[in-house]
Design an enzyme around this catalytic site. Structure first.
Site, PDB file in Angstrom:
ATOM      1  N   THR A  68       0.797  -1.128  -0.355  1.00 19.46           N
ATOM      2  CA  THR A  68      -0.088  -0.079  -0.113  1.00 19.46           C
ATOM      3  C   THR A  68       0.538   1.078  -0.076  1.00 19.46           C
ATOM      4  O   THR A  68       1.557   1.217   1.312  1.00 19.46           O
ATOM      5  CB  THR A  68      -0.722   0.234   1.253  1.00 19.46           C
ATOM      6  OG1 THR A  68      -1.746  -1.392   0.953  1.00 19.46           O
ATOM      7  CG2 THR A  68      -1.625   0.967   1.166  1.00 19.46           C
ATOM      8  N   CYS A  70      -3.988  -2.655   9.576  1.00 23.18           N
ATOM      9  CA  CYS A  70      -4.314  -1.471   8.027  1.00 23.18           C
ATOM     10  C   CYS A  70      -4.737   0.091   8.249  1.00 23.18           C
ATOM     11  O   CYS A  70      -4.863   0.569   7.485  1.00 23.18           O
ATOM     12  CB  CYS A  70      -5.232  -2.448   6.768  1.00 23.18           C
ATOM     13  SG  CYS A  70      -4.273  -3.585   5.881  1.00 23.18           S
ATOM     14  N   GLY A  83      -8.755  -1.852  14.564  1.00 20.52           N
ATOM     15  CA  GLY A  83      -7.506  -1.534  14.981  1.00 20.52           C
ATOM     16  C   GLY A  83      -7.184  -2.131  14.020  1.00 20.52           C
ATOM     17  O   GLY A  83      -7.764  -2.834  12.908  1.00 20.52           O
TER      18      GLY A  83
HETATM   19  C1  UDX Z   1      -9.266  -4.218   6.533  1.00 22.47           C
HETATM   20  C2  UDX Z   1      -9.876  -4.445   4.982  1.00 22.47           C
HETATM   21  O1  UDX Z   1     -10.862  -5.486   5.544  1.00 22.47           O
HETATM   22  C3  UDX Z   1      -9.578  -4.789   4.353  1.00 22.47           C
HETATM   23  O2  UDX Z   1      -9.704  -5.730   2.561  1.00 22.47           O
HETATM   24  C4  UDX Z   1      -7.311  -4.719   4.412  1.00 22.47           C
HETATM   25  O3  UDX Z   1      -6.819  -4.956   2.784  1.00 22.47           O
HETATM   26  C5  UDX Z   1      -7.110  -5.058   4.745  1.00 22.47           C
HETATM   27  O4  UDX Z   1      -7.232  -4.265   6.136  1.00 22.47           O
HETATM   28  P1  UDX Z   1      -8.384  -6.384   8.190  1.00 22.47           P
HETATM   29  O5  UDX Z   1      -7.475  -5.055   8.884  1.00 22.47           O
HETATM   30  O6  UDX Z   1      -7.612  -7.637   8.344  1.00 22.47           O
HETATM   31  O7  UDX Z   1      -8.506  -6.186   6.793  1.00 22.47           O
HETATM   32  O8  UDX Z   1     -10.047  -6.518   9.296  1.00 22.47           O
HETATM   33  P2  UDX Z   1     -10.904  -6.208   9.055  1.00 22.47           P
HETATM   34  O9  UDX Z   1     -11.792  -7.579   8.944  1.00 22.47           O
HETATM   35  O10 UDX Z   1     -11.255  -5.271   8.061  1.00 22.47           O
HETATM   36  O11 UDX Z   1     -11.022  -5.760  10.821  1.00 22.47           O
HETATM   37  C6  UDX Z   1     -10.506  -4.427  11.033  1.00 22.47           C
HETATM   38  C7  UDX Z   1     -10.778  -3.856  12.246  1.00 22.47           C
HETATM   39  O12 UDX Z   1     -12.087  -2.972  12.539  1.00 22.47           O
HETATM   40  C8  UDX Z   1     -10.845  -4.801  13.294  1.00 22.47           C
HETATM   41  O13 UDX Z   1     -10.066  -4.670  14.596  1.00 22.47           O
HETATM   42  C9  UDX Z   1     -12.450  -5.309  13.862  1.00 22.47           C
HETATM   43  O14 UDX Z   1     -12.742  -5.216  14.723  1.00 22.47           O
HETATM   44  C10 UDX Z   1     -12.641  -4.198  13.282  1.00 22.47           C
HETATM   45  N1  UDX Z   1     -14.146  -4.568  13.106  1.00 22.47           N
HETATM   46  C11 UDX Z   1     -14.861  -4.655  11.651  1.00 22.47           C
HETATM   47  C12 UDX Z   1     -15.311  -2.790  13.763  1.00 22.47           C
HETATM   48  O15 UDX Z   1     -14.922  -2.891  15.156  1.00 22.47           O
HETATM   49  N2  UDX Z   1     -16.506  -3.430  13.034  1.00 22.47           N
HETATM   50  C13 UDX Z   1     -16.803  -3.923  12.221  1.00 22.47           C
HETATM   51  O16 UDX Z   1     -17.907  -3.410  11.775  1.00 22.47           O
HETATM   52  C14 UDX Z   1     -16.119  -4.563  11.488  1.00 22.47           C
END
Ligand code: UDX
Length: 434
Positions: free
Chosen positions: A121, A258, A255
């Site tokens: 990225t 990304c 958290g």
């Molecule tokens: C994210 C993106 O989804 C992915 O497409 C990108 O390329 C990389 O970053 P990731 O960081 O693996 O992926 O996790 P993700 O499932 O997106 O969740 C990120 C954070 O958001 C987590 O801490 C999760 O607990 C939080 N979250 C997610 C919420 O608090 N509420 C939600 O409804 C969804």
């Protein structure tokens, strides 16, 4: 195709293994010798569902090999994928030093025409800069493609095969055709555009998802004031197809490796151009405030005093299904509890090893089993909604706790009615409990 993947972190290793699994001949380049040795011995340095199986298969059938010899890898390839780290600097800028080093090396070592594919990225404008600074100076023709990844940790292999779209950012037709061939077995639409727009798609996507989370967190907070129930509101809002039902789970906030990094990076880019990206700033502020809001709820329930009180912390990874603790709300909560003088009994199915290297205090103990972690505690904080935690025997848990049996459900993930009936002092984010 012969493909070299530089960097075997989350993105690089998934890409390398899955491309090898599709029949391409892959060389994975890893400069960290500990990681390199693990990979050569069929071990994955990261936990990712389904990855070890593919890694073992593609090593055994000879379609992947790992090396630290970048020069050799480049001299035998048609296409180089860059997947090195781009961490945040302390001023929120994106640290591109590893990207620059790799671009310089490719430019110096290329002995044949190459297509360079950027999967790391990188801020919008980076590709143009790399072409100007490095690749246009190369003795060989180098075609450049921005090809961002949208893999979620814990679901990365599944996401690879089920991605919603493949972004191909280049004006070079030959390179675009190579990318079409690279991903020929994936059904997702291949969306072609210029390099800078492709770079922006990645930031815009992550910033938008982060916005959805902070937005629903604010709605949940407001539900508490007006007496509405986020469990009723969020799903009904998500039923509007224009909004969509995902990423509407309120709680302690986002958290991971990304969202925090990319929102900071995009805010920096905006400020660099003198553009006040007000929505993004608010998204980040709300996300930080959610953890403090959670702590405030806990403090209120425990007479504003956590000193010497035993608190169980369930969840240290930033989300379920991963051992990754980067920017994990659970870790932040642990640090806040420690600074309040609490005795923290922490538990996580996968992230204990990583957390132990980050949390150094005599006030914290680490436990494999949740029933052990909750023993003698006055309060429990659920920071990560692992199924191991949401499906506990709550009567048994309560029996081993001390009054006043506080349960702060930081992910709105525990069946609230049964919990209340058991006599817990249940705290959530916007859920009606009366
Ligand atoms: C994210 C993106 O989804 C992915 O497409 C990108 O390329 C990389 O970053 P990731 O960081 O693996 O992926 O996790 P993700 O499932 O997106 O969740 C990120 C954070 O958001 C987590 O801490 C999760 O607990 C939080 N979250 C997610 C919420 O608090 N509420 C939600 O409804 C969804």
């Amino acid at each position: 195709m012969n493909v070299t993947v530089i960097g075997t972190g989350y993105v690089g290793l998934i890409a390398a293994c899955c491309l090898a699994n599709s029949g391409h001949q892959i060389t994975g380049v890893e400069k960290n010798l500990t990681k390199l040795t693990m990979l050569q011995q069929r071990q994955s340095p990261i936990y990712e569902e389904g990855l070890v199986e593919i890694l073992t298969k593609v090593i055994d059938n000879g379609s992947i090999k790992f090396t630290d010899d970048l020069a050799l890898a480049i001299s035998t390839t048609d296409l180089v994928i860059i997947a090195v780290g781009t961490p945040s600097l302390s001023d929120d800028r994106v640290d591109l030093s590893q990207i620059f080093a790799v671009a310089e090396t490719i430019t110096a070592l290329a002995t044949r025409p190459l297509t360079v594919v950027m999967k790391s990225t990188v801020p919008p404008g980076t590709g143009k800069m790399l072409i100007d600074r490095y690749f246009s100076q190369c003795s060989q023709e180098i075609s450049y493609v921005s090809n961002p990844e949208f893999l979620r940790e814990g679901r990365a292999v599944w996401d690879w095969y089920n991605t919603d779209r493949i972004i191909i950012g280049t004006h070079n037709q030959k390179a675009a055709n190579q990318l079409n061939e690279l991903y020929a077995d994936l059904a997702a639409p291949k969306v072609h555009m210029d390099v800078t727009s492709a770079e922006m798609v990645k930031y815009a996507s992550n910033a938008f998802l982060a916005t959805k989370i902070s937005f629903i967190n604010e709605i949940a907070n407001l539900c508490e004031y007006v007496g509405a129930d986020i469990d009723a509101v969020a799903p009904a809002v998500g039923m509007d197809n224009r909004i969509g039902k995902q990423f509407l789970n309120a709680g302690l906030g986002y958290g991971g490796s990304c969202f925090p990094k990319d929102t900071k990076g995009l805010r920096f880019i905006a400020s660099y151009y003198g553009y006040p990206f007000s929505v993004l700033k608010a998204v980040m502020e709300v996300n930080s405030a959610q953890k403090i809001r959670g702590m405030r709820k806990l403090l209120t329930a425990l007479d504003n005093n956590l000193y010497n009180k035993r608190i169980a912390l369930l969840g240290l990874s930033f989300k379920p299904g991963t051992d990754d603790t980067r920017e994990s709300p659970g870790l932040d909560i642990a640090e806040m509890l420690i600074s309040e003088g609490a005795l923290v009994q922490a538990c996580d199915p996968l992230a204990l090893a990583s957390a132990k290297t980050l949390l150094h205090s005599e006030q914290i103990t680490f436990h494999e089993a949740p029933y052990q972690a909750v023993a003698g505690c006055q309060a429990i904080i659920l920071a990560t909604e692992w199924p191991e935690f949401t499906h506990l025997d709550w009567q048994k848990i309560k029996n081993s706790m001390q009054a006043p049996y506080v349960l702060l459900d930081g992910r709105n993930a525990i069946p609230k009615e049964s919990i209340k009936n058991l006599g817990f002092h249940y705290l959530s984010f916007g859920r009606q409990t009366d």
